[in-house]
Structure formats: C-alpha cells, structure tokens
Design a protein around this motif. Structure first.
Motif, PDB file in Angstrom:
ATOM      1  N   TYR A 180     -44.831 -59.990  -3.349  1.00 35.47           N
ATOM      2  CA  TYR A 180     -44.198 -59.317  -2.223  1.00 35.47           C
ATOM      3  C   TYR A 180     -43.719 -60.331  -1.190  1.00 35.47           C
ATOM      4  O   TYR A 180     -44.497 -61.134  -0.680  1.00 35.47           O
ATOM      5  CB  TYR A 180     -45.164 -58.321  -1.580  1.00 35.47           C
ATOM      6  N   GLN A 181     -42.432 -60.311  -0.893  1.00 39.46           N
ATOM      7  CA  GLN A 181     -41.848 -61.220   0.085  1.00 39.46           C
ATOM      8  C   GLN A 181     -41.738 -60.578   1.460  1.00 39.46           C
ATOM      9  O   GLN A 181     -41.747 -61.270   2.460  1.00 39.46           O
ATOM     10  CB  GLN A 181     -40.460 -61.677  -0.387  1.00 39.46           C
ATOM     11  N   GLY A 182     -41.612 -59.265   1.515  1.00 44.09           N
ATOM     12  CA  GLY A 182     -41.497 -58.562   2.785  1.00 44.09           C
ATOM     13  C   GLY A 182     -40.120 -58.717   3.390  1.00 44.09           C
ATOM     14  O   GLY A 182     -39.330 -59.567   2.981  1.00 44.09           O
ATOM     15  N   PRO A 183     -39.825 -57.896   4.387  1.00 41.46           N
ATOM     16  CA  PRO A 183     -38.517 -58.023   5.037  1.00 41.46           C
ATOM     17  C   PRO A 183     -38.473 -59.257   5.938  1.00 41.46           C
ATOM     18  O   PRO A 183     -39.484 -59.672   6.489  1.00 41.46           O
ATOM     19  CB  PRO A 183     -38.417 -56.739   5.873  1.00 41.46           C
ATOM     20  N   ARG A 184     -37.315 -59.819   6.053  1.00 46.88           N
ATOM     21  CA  ARG A 184     -37.123 -60.986   6.913  1.00 46.88           C
ATOM     22  C   ARG A 184     -36.580 -60.498   8.254  1.00 46.88           C
ATOM     23  O   ARG A 184     -35.487 -59.927   8.309  1.00 46.88           O
ATOM     24  CB  ARG A 184     -36.166 -61.986   6.289  1.00 46.88           C
ATOM     25  N   ILE A 185     -37.327 -60.725   9.309  1.00 45.48           N
ATOM     26  CA  ILE A 185     -36.919 -60.291  10.633  1.00 45.48           C
ATOM     27  C   ILE A 185     -36.608 -61.521  11.469  1.00 45.48           C
ATOM     28  O   ILE A 185     -37.435 -62.425  11.587  1.00 45.48           O
ATOM     29  CB  ILE A 185     -38.046 -59.469  11.311  1.00 45.48           C
ATOM     30  N   ARG A 217     -31.561 -51.395  19.382  1.00 49.92           N
ATOM     31  CA  ARG A 217     -31.919 -50.311  18.460  1.00 49.92           C
ATOM     32  C   ARG A 217     -31.154 -49.037  18.824  1.00 49.92           C
ATOM     33  O   ARG A 217     -30.796 -48.820  19.978  1.00 49.92           O
ATOM     34  CB  ARG A 217     -33.422 -50.089  18.458  1.00 49.92           C
ATOM     35  N   TYR A 233     -40.599 -57.083  19.092  1.00 51.56           N
ATOM     36  CA  TYR A 233     -40.732 -56.279  17.868  1.00 51.56           C
ATOM     37  C   TYR A 233     -39.884 -55.018  17.908  1.00 51.56           C
ATOM     38  O   TYR A 233     -39.644 -54.414  16.877  1.00 51.56           O
ATOM     39  CB  TYR A 233     -42.202 -55.919  17.638  1.00 51.56           C
TER      40      TYR A 233
END
Length: 121
Positions: free
Chosen positions: A112-117, A44, A39
């Motif tokens: 709501y689809q949300g972010p694709r990670i 980063r 996660y």
C-alpha cells in the motif's frame, strides 16, 4: 424460518455499524489534527466556518458512537439464553477486524502506497 433471520439480521446490523465506524475514523483524525488548514485545504469545495465544522464533527462522533452501541444491543426483549443467539454482530465485527489486521501485516504494509498529498506548494 427464524434460523434464516439470525444471520441476515447480524449481517445488516454489522454493515450499519461498519459504516458508522467508517464515518468516525476521518472525523477523529480531524479532531486529532485540530481541523488544521494543513489537512483541510483552503480551496476545498465546501468550506464551513470553523465553529460549524467543529459542531458537525462533534455531532458525527456522538451520533455514530450512540448508534453503534444501540445497534450492538440484542434486538429482542426479554433477553434470555435462547434468544441471545441473535446477536452475532460482535462476531462478524471481530472476524472483519482480524481479517483486516492479518491482511495488513501479510500484504498491505508492503504494497500500500497511499495517496500522495502535497501539503506545501
């Protein structure tokens, strides 16, 4: 003059409390996931050592919890029945929570689809 102060004070306190809650939610999710590399991507921009990341997260949760409790307390002493009308923060937070939950069930969960990670390459 004082009647204008009551809603303004409650609005300011509520905005600070909601901001603190917004800081705690991602931090609590990191705690739940044990700050896993799954996660927290290794590429980063700011990668703290593991012990420092845990320390920062503990401080964020502790301070936000402390500030939230203190901001909800009445701002005047002594607390009497006549000056308890100043603390509308809980009412504002409750209304915001109810509106958010209603919005989720009426609109958000369908749209709501949300972010694709991408977790694995």
């Amino acid at each position: 003059m004082r009647s204008g102060f009551v809603p303004f004070n409650a609005l300011l306190i509520s905005s600070v409390v909601l901001q603190q809650i917004s800081f705690v939610i991602p931090t609590a999710l990191l705690f739940n996931r044990r700050r896993s590399e799954e996660y927290l991507p290794p590429s980063r921009p700011l990668k703290l050592p593991n012990w420092l990341g845990w320390t920062a997260n503990v401080i964020v949760v502790a301070m936000a919890s402390l500030f939230t409790v203190f901001f909800v307390l009445p701002p005047f002493l002594p607390v009497t029945g006549s000056n308890m009308t100043v603390d509308y923060t809980c009412v504002i937070l409750g209304i915001a929570a109810v509106l958010g939950i209603v919005n989720w069930f009426l609109h958000g969960r369908k749209q709501y689809q949300g972010p694709r990670i991408v977790l694995h390459d």
